[in-house]
Design an enzyme around this catalytic site. Sequence first.
Site, PDB file in Angstrom:
ATOM      1  N   GLN A  93       0.824  -1.217   0.000  1.00 34.42           N
ATOM      2  CA  GLN A  93       0.000   0.000   0.000  1.00 34.42           C
ATOM      3  C   GLN A  93       0.857   1.265   0.000  1.00 34.42           C
ATOM      4  O   GLN A  93       0.334   2.368  -0.076  1.00 34.42           O
ATOM      5  CB  GLN A  93      -0.919   0.022   1.230  1.00 34.42           C
ATOM      6  CG  GLN A  93      -1.925  -1.119   1.248  1.00 34.42           C
ATOM      7  CD  GLN A  93      -2.663  -1.230   2.584  1.00 34.42           C
ATOM      8  OE1 GLN A  93      -2.403  -0.487   3.525  1.00 34.42           O
ATOM      9  NE2 GLN A  93      -3.596  -2.163   2.657  1.00 34.42           N
ATOM     10  N   HIS A 160      -0.840  -0.471   5.848  1.00 35.65           N
ATOM     11  CA  HIS A 160      -1.279   0.426   6.930  1.00 35.65           C
ATOM     12  C   HIS A 160      -0.207   1.433   7.363  1.00 35.65           C
ATOM     13  O   HIS A 160       0.089   1.563   8.540  1.00 35.65           O
ATOM     14  CB  HIS A 160      -1.751  -0.377   8.155  1.00 35.65           C
ATOM     15  CG  HIS A 160      -2.889  -1.296   7.852  1.00 35.65           C
ATOM     16  ND1 HIS A 160      -3.460  -2.097   8.797  1.00 35.65           N
ATOM     17  CD2 HIS A 160      -3.576  -1.552   6.705  1.00 35.65           C
ATOM     18  CE1 HIS A 160      -4.444  -2.802   8.254  1.00 35.65           C
ATOM     19  NE2 HIS A 160      -4.521  -2.491   6.972  1.00 35.65           N
TER      20      HIS A 160
END
Length: 369
Positions: A93, A160
Site C-alpha cells: 500500500q 497500513h
Amino acid sequence: MTLRLMQAALLLAVGACGASPSRSQASGQRPFTTTEVARFNAPWAMDFLPGSGVPKTNMALVTEKAGKLWLVDVGSGQKQEVVGVPRVHVQGQGGFAEVVAHPDFAGNQRIYLSFPEAGPNGTSGATIGYGRLILGQGQPRLEGYKTIWRQQPKVTGGAHYSERIAFAPDGTMFITSGERFQFAPAQNPNVDLGKIIHMTAEGQRIGGNYYTLGHRNLLGIAFAPDGRLWEAEMGPMGGDELNLIVKGRNYGWPKASNGSNYDGSDIPDHKPGDGFEPPKLWWNPSISPSSLLIYSGDLFPQWKGDALIGALSGEEFIHVRIRGDQATKADQWPMNARIRAVDQGPRGEVYLLEDGDSGGRLLRLKPKR
Ligand SMILES: [Ca+2]
C-alpha cells in the site's frame, strides 16, 4: 378515488422507485454533476496551493503512488511534473502518499509529503518531510527536501502506513501513523504504530510520544470549522470508523472494534466502561474510507461544516452530517469507482480522485442546476 387512496398510491409509486437497486437510479439522485479534469496513474492525494491573500488557487498538487508529483491547473486540466522530488520506497500500500501545502505557502513555498522509506532486513516505515516548491521558473521543482519524521519502528510488510497530515488552525501539525498490520503495537505508548502524533511544522513532538492511540489505518484527518478534529479509519471487517479525536484518548484497536477480524474471529465491540473511545459512526459492511474533507464552501450549502468521505471498496462518495460532537450518516452516492481522495476547490467546488493504476480520473463536482 378518495384522497387517502390517492396518497397511498402515490406513496407506493415513490416507494417502488426508491427501492430500486439500480445504480443509475441512485446516481440520478445525485445533487451534483461530475466533469473530468485530468487523469493520473494511481493517484493518492491532492491539495490546492494557497495564494497571496487567498486560501486556494486553481493550482493543485497530486501525488502518484509510484513516486511522481504533479502540478495541475484545474481550470485547463494542464499537468506539469514536479522535478527534484525525493525517491520513494514503493511496496504494497506504500508509495507517494500525502501532499499538503503549508498554510503560509504563499510566503514560504513549503509543501509537505509522506511516503515510506526502506530500512534494514526488508523493513520499511512511513516518513514525513517538506521542501520548497519553486514555481515560475520553467518546470516546477522541489528544493531542499528534509525529512522531519520517521515512523518507529520499521517493520516488514507493506500495509497500513496511513501517513496523513492535517494542519491545525494554530499552525501545528497532526499526522497519522498506521499500525502497519501489527495489531498490538497500537496499544504500546512507546512506539509510533497506531497513533495520531501532534508536532510543530518543523517536526518537533508536542505533548509527548502521541496525541491519541489505539488506531488501525487512519486515512482521513481534518479539522471542522469549530476546531474539533475528526478522523476516518479503516477498521477490520465491518468496523470502518469516523472518530472525534480527543487528546489522550485510546480508540481501542485491536482490543475493541465494532467489526470482526477478516478471518471471522470476533473482536469485542465498543461498550461503555471499557476504557476505549467508541467511534461516532461505523460502517458494516465496510466502505474502506480513503480520505476525509470537512466542507467549508458555499457552493454546496447543504454540506457546509459536514464531512465528505471517499470510499475505496465501497466505491462511494459519502456525506456525513456533523453537528458539534455528533455525526449522522446522510448520503452515500455510488461512483462506480474506488475513490482515493476528496478535496475542496477555490470556489467551493469538490474534487474527487479515482483510484487505479491507469486512468484514475480527477473529477470536479458542481451543484446540479
Ligand atoms: Ca466486534
